[in-house]
Design a protein around this motif. Structure first.
Motif, mmCIF file in Angstrom:
data_model
loop_
_atom_site.group_PDB
_atom_site.id
_atom_site.type_symbol
_atom_site.label_atom_id
_atom_site.label_comp_id
_atom_site.label_asym_id
_atom_site.label_seq_id
_atom_site.Cartn_x
_atom_site.Cartn_y
_atom_site.Cartn_z
ATOM 1 N N LEU A 1 5.934 -4.560 2.349
ATOM 2 C CA LEU A 1 5.851 -3.771 0.907
ATOM 3 C C LEU A 1 6.905 -4.532 0.373
ATOM 4 O O LEU A 1 7.480 -4.269 -0.908
ATOM 5 N N TYR B 1 11.480 1.185 0.871
ATOM 6 C CA TYR B 1 10.255 1.043 1.501
ATOM 7 C C TYR B 1 11.478 0.502 3.064
ATOM 8 O O TYR B 1 10.859 0.354 3.813
ATOM 9 N N LYS C 1 -0.194 -1.698 -2.466
ATOM 10 C CA LYS C 1 0.524 -0.390 -1.386
ATOM 11 C C LYS C 1 -0.750 -0.514 -0.649
ATOM 12 O O LYS C 1 -0.909 1.309 -0.211
#
Length: 669
Positions: A307, A320, A586
């Protein structure tokens, strides 16, 4: 070991938080920052003294109650400290990183109207984390656990007039409550089988609990210790943001940048990692629970790292990376390499706090712009920030001789040497995660500090926009003041050196001793210790190991796609549109939560409200009972009329009934 010193370490940040938060004009802005920074600095120095006493002076571990709150049915609820090598290390990491964040915040939050409130919150956060890591019982652990969650709620929603901040802190609070429900069940299981909240009793009873079975219905049973450990780890999944309870952490970027550093570096998100390591005497007797930990951590390490490749907000990219690195730590826990997990926690605390604070320095210079696509070429304007951020980035990628290299490579090797169920899947996840980490990290560095200056092409857009830029005005970016850059330098030094200086002792030298318990058949680090020939040898060998070449491939890919030929990145996104859509959304976790789970939860809630509360409780049990009493009262009211002839009539009727009854009895006899 002096218990007064231990109490001072924990309570100084609390007292400072109260003074800063309640002092008002009497304390003032300068007083609030001064008292909190001084309190955390003293706690840091005292923590270093405790670490020296335990590691160098040979002082034995301290495990004793400080205050007994109450005793209920033989279960004592106490405030107590367990200070061993694991705790001492965590105390130093927490207080040092917190001190850097406190000093940095003096400059970053200079013109914010909530300046005193901010310093009160972060000092209270430090107190909560210290109570958590210093606990010697589950009650105090849970207190610190919940206090960290509560203060994080206040910090993420610090700018409470911003709807996105309120949504983010509510999301963090709710998701953590889901994990905490499992955590409470795990603690309840420990009390059920030991009759105590003390660590010592739980650890001593672990072999016995491992033989107990819990019926799940019919002939199905599960090991009691397996169930307890999985419930405890569910709590860790919430705090340490493991799939699927990870969704709160990227949104927590709505808080000020210093909070991102504090939450994501050495405090809240590492609480779950510390807890599992502390509970190693329990987890070691449940291979099933460890496999569960291993698979969850591996999934988080690889898939959450992907991500970061498509994120454009500089703080979210680092967030992330935090998710991914927490996955690495969890994987280490799953293969019983608890020492490697804590060692990576320590190194990660320094370089991740450095990256977040460097990102904050960039955001200040860019007048609170956070989109990396509107940056570029900042290295020549901000040399100190750029150099320190590069040190943090190289440590994050596991570059040989940097701090992250020694901890991350140890985790990868430990997973490769493990034969636990799920270790094959985990090995490929953490190995491929090296490429992904380098890709998003170098992408961030190239887009931010190198290449064309794109910030001249767009107007100002708000990031941490609830306070004005205190250090300049619109125009060319410029280096941040010393109050911001000095903490960057202070964090860059351990990000570069701490791994080489401590790997031999902490990883392979038996540093943790009895603080971490590993069964002989599970000790993957023991085999790696025999191959470790010192930091220099390990560093040079790192250049020929697969992780280095994977990291190099990720760096070259980022260089080509985001610096030399940026059109290639766009072409790849168009060609693999399904993958890009999956990542940009996501993995649709938020969609599932918001469109399926949340409506289902609301439906269940409405059903319980309408059917349970209104119909059953109010309608039958409360109002229904009242109506029955009212009806009965109406009947009796008709009998009690107050007229003499009415009473005479009922007396005759009663006399007739009694006479009839006597006649029937006489006839039977």
């Amino acid at each position: 070991m002096n218990p007064t010193v231990l109490v001072a370490i924990a309570l100084l940040p609390l007292f400072a938080a109260l003074i800063a938060g309640l002092g008002g004009r009497l304390v003032g802005r300068l007083g609030a920052s001064a008292v909190t920074c001084l309190a955390v600095a003293v706690s840091c120095v005292l923590s270093l003294v405790v670490l020296k006493q335990i590691c160098l002076d040979g002082v034995p571990a301290y495990d004793a109650p400080v205050y007994t709150w109450l005793v209920s049915d033989g279960v004592g609820m106490q405030v107590g400290f367990l200070i061993d090598r694991l705790t001492a290390l965590m105390m130093v990491v927490v207080t040092f990183v917190s001190l850097c964040v406190h000093i940095y915040s003096i400059g970053y939050m200079a013109d914010d109207p909530g300046y005193q409130r901010f310093f009160s919150y972060i000092s209270l956060f430090t107190f909560s984390m210290l109570m958590l890591v210093m606990a010697n019982n589950f009650m105090q652990l849970f207190f610190g656990w919940e206090a960290v969650g509560l203060v994080s709620y206040l910090l993420i929603g610090f700018w409470y007039t911003r709807p996105s901040a309120i949504a983010a802190n509510l999301k963090a609070f709710i998701v953590n409550r889901i994990g905490d429900f499992g955590f409470v069940l795990g603690i309840a299981g420990v009390v059920r089988y030991t009759g105590s909240l003390d660590y010592r009793a739980a650890f001593a009873a672990a072999p016995h609990i491992a033989t107990q079975l819990v019926p799940l219905g019919g002939a199905t049973t599960v090991g009691a210790l397996t169930l307890i450990c999985i419930c405890l780890f569910v709590g860790a999944m919430g705090k340490s943001a493991q799939v699927p309870l990870h969704v709160w952490l990227p949104d927590s970027m709505e808080g000020p940048t210093p909070i991102s550093a504090l939450i994501h570096a050495a405090t809240m998100v590492t609480a779950g990692i510390f807890m599992v390591a502390r509970m190693s005497p329990l987890f070691e007797y449940s291979s099933t629970a460890l496999s569960f930990v291993l698979v969850i951590g591996a999934t988080t390490a690889f898939f959450m790292g992907l991500l970061g490749v498509v994120a454009n907000d500089i703080k979210r990219v680092i967030a992330y990376s935090t998710l991914s690195q927490l996955g690495y730590m969890t994987v280490a826990l799953g293969v019983s390499a608890y020492g490697a997990a804590i060692f990576h926690l320590m190194t990660h605390a320094f370089f991740k706090a450095l990256l977040f604070l460097a990102a904050g320095s960039v955001i200040i210079a860019m007048h609170h712009e956070q989109d990396m696509r509107r940056m570029g070429g900042l290295a020549k304007y901000m040399p100190v920030t750029a150099v320190t951020c590069w040190i943090g980035a190289l440590a994050l990628c596991g570059t040989p001789f940097f701090a992250g290299f020694y901890s991350k490579d140890a985790i990868i090797e430990a997973v490769g040497a493990s034969h636990r169920f799920g270790s094959g899947y985990a090995y490929w996840c953490v190995l491929c995660g090296v490429f992904v980490t380098a890709l998003y990290t170098f992408r961030m560095m190239f887009l931010t500090f190198h290449g064309p200056e794109r910030f001249r092409e767009t107007a100002h857009a708000g990031g941490d926009a609830h306070h004005a830029d205190p250090h300049g005005h619109a125009g060319d970016p410029h280096e941040s003041p010393a109050v911001v850059t000095v903490p960057l330098i202070a964090l860059a030094i351990p990000s570069l050196l701490i791994g080489a200086l401590t790997a031999g002792t902490v990883l392979y030298g038996g540093y943790f001793g009895a603080a971490i318990r590993v069964l002989p058949g599970n000790n993957t680090l023991m085999g790696l210790a025999a191959e470790y020939g010192g930091p220099l040898r390990a560093g040079f060998l790192g250049f020929v190991a697969p992780p280095f070449w994977l990291a190099l491939a990720g760096a070259l890919t980022a260089w080509v796609c985001f610096l030399k030929r940026p059109e290639l990145a766009g072409a790849a996104a168009r060609r693999a549109r399904w993958l890009y859509s999956l990542l940009i959304n996501k993995y649709y976790f938020d969609w599932v939560n918001e469109r399926l789970i949340a409506p289902l939860a609301r439906l269940i809630g409405v059903g319980l409200w309408k059917g349970g509360d209104q119909a059953l409780i109010d309608g039958v049990m409360v109002n229904g009972t009242a109506e029955e009493v009212n009806w009965l009262g109406g009947v009796l009211r008709r009998v009690q009329s107050g007229y003499l002839y009415s009473y005479a009539f009922w007396m005759v009727i009663g006399l007739a009934v009694l006479l009839g009854w006597f006649l029937m009895q006489a006839m039977r006899s």
